[in-house]
Design an enzyme around this catalytic site. Structure first.
Site, mmCIF file in Angstrom:
data_model
loop_
_atom_site.group_PDB
_atom_site.id
_atom_site.type_symbol
_atom_site.label_atom_id
_atom_site.label_comp_id
_atom_site.label_asym_id
_atom_site.label_seq_id
_atom_site.Cartn_x
_atom_site.Cartn_y
_atom_site.Cartn_z
ATOM 1 N N ASP A 103 0.842 -1.198 0.000
ATOM 2 C CA ASP A 103 0.000 0.000 0.000
ATOM 3 C C ASP A 103 0.880 1.252 0.000
ATOM 4 O O ASP A 103 2.039 1.203 0.417
ATOM 5 C CB ASP A 103 -0.884 0.035 1.254
ATOM 6 C CG ASP A 103 -1.867 -1.123 1.287
ATOM 7 O OD1 ASP A 103 -2.177 -1.666 0.212
ATOM 8 O OD2 ASP A 103 -2.311 -1.475 2.395
HETATM 9 N N1 URA Z 1 -1.250 -5.997 3.818
HETATM 10 C C1 URA Z 1 -1.749 -4.738 3.842
HETATM 11 O O1 URA Z 1 -2.796 -4.494 4.412
HETATM 12 N N2 URA Z 1 -1.067 -3.780 3.198
HETATM 13 C C2 URA Z 1 0.112 -3.990 2.580
HETATM 14 O O2 URA Z 1 0.709 -3.044 2.042
HETATM 15 C C3 URA Z 1 0.621 -5.289 2.596
HETATM 16 C C4 URA Z 1 -0.071 -6.285 3.217
#
Ligand code: URA
Length: 237
Positions: A103
């Site tokens: 993310d």
């Molecule tokens: N899980 C999440 O919620 N976000 C990420 O960036 C990676 C794994």
């Protein structure tokens, strides 16, 4: 291929920069100084050198980035900075792409490569490559949460495989935990924690399969994988 293309692909600089190096007579092909950017070279057979140091041409390249917050796991975007903007010219010329997504606000280990076969294998649900994250959580995680993660969290659209939740540090109303999952669904860690009534406020990936985030790699910095790391990854294909 053209000599200037070869030189940019091995990371010596942009087309304009390598033209300057050629003009300065710093490039040799099979021992002969060459100044023309248009010279044709065979990247596998000819020995191209910069200041008499041979340059190694690679087809497949592998980068390990410590992704900072605020950049997106994409190769291009008209508005936002992408992880490709943090790498060098070679990476862009070789058209590397991130293997899976973190993310925008997640930090830590991100593998980028132009080896499509490897990327496919690492992302395949069948391969179950472990990914470990450290998370700061608003709320107190406890042994019930550990048991729920081990049993397999149920999300609205997905039944998660068993996952490992380790409780690292507890403050009054916050927790620091380590979470290992074998899948990579959208926002998976955040949603798993949310399903237990708590909120992830910070997320960092520490490892993916055999790759670990190096302690000495600052956020925003990258390095090429070592030969041992590549060998370990290719064993998964
Ligand atoms: N899980 C999440 O919620 N976000 C990420 O960036 C990676 C794994």
């Amino acid at each position: 291929m053209r000599l200037d293309k070869f030189l940019t692909e091995v990371g010596l600089g942009s087309r304009t920069e390598v033209k300057t190096l050629l003009k300065k007579k710093l490039i040799t092909v099979n021992g002969q100084v060459i100044t023309s950017p248009k010279e044709q070279v065979d990247e596998l057979a000819d020995q191209v050198s910069y200041q008499w140091e041979p340059l190694l041409y690679e087809d497949l390249v592998y980068y390990l980035l410590n992704k900072p917050a605020g950049v997106i796991s994409a190769t291009e975007d008209s508005k936002q900075r992408t992880v490709l903007d943090l790498l060098d010219d070679t990476a862009r010329h070789k058209q590397v792409f991130p293997v899976g997504r973190l993310d925008k606000d997640t930090t830590g280990l991100l593998l980028l490569t132009n080896n499509g076969q490897l990327a496919h294998a690492l992302l395949s649900p069948k391969k179950h490559v472990d990914k470990t994250y450290e998370a700061d959580v608003d709320g107190l995680m406890d042994e019930d949460d550990v048991a729920a993660f081990a049993a397999g969290i149920t999300l609205s659209d997905h039944q998660c495989l068993p996952a490992v939740l380790e409780l690292l540090d507890m403050a009054e109303q916050t927790s620091r935990v380590r979470i290992t999952i074998r899948e990579g669904k959208f926002h998976q860690v955040k949603r798993m924690v949310a399903s237990r009534g708590k909120t992830v406020t910070g997320l960092k990936r520490l490892s993916m399969g055999p790759l670990n985030l190096p302690d000495d790699l600052p956020e925003g910095a990258y390095r090429r994988l070592t030969a041992d790391e590549v060998t370990a990854l290719l064993a998964l294909v």
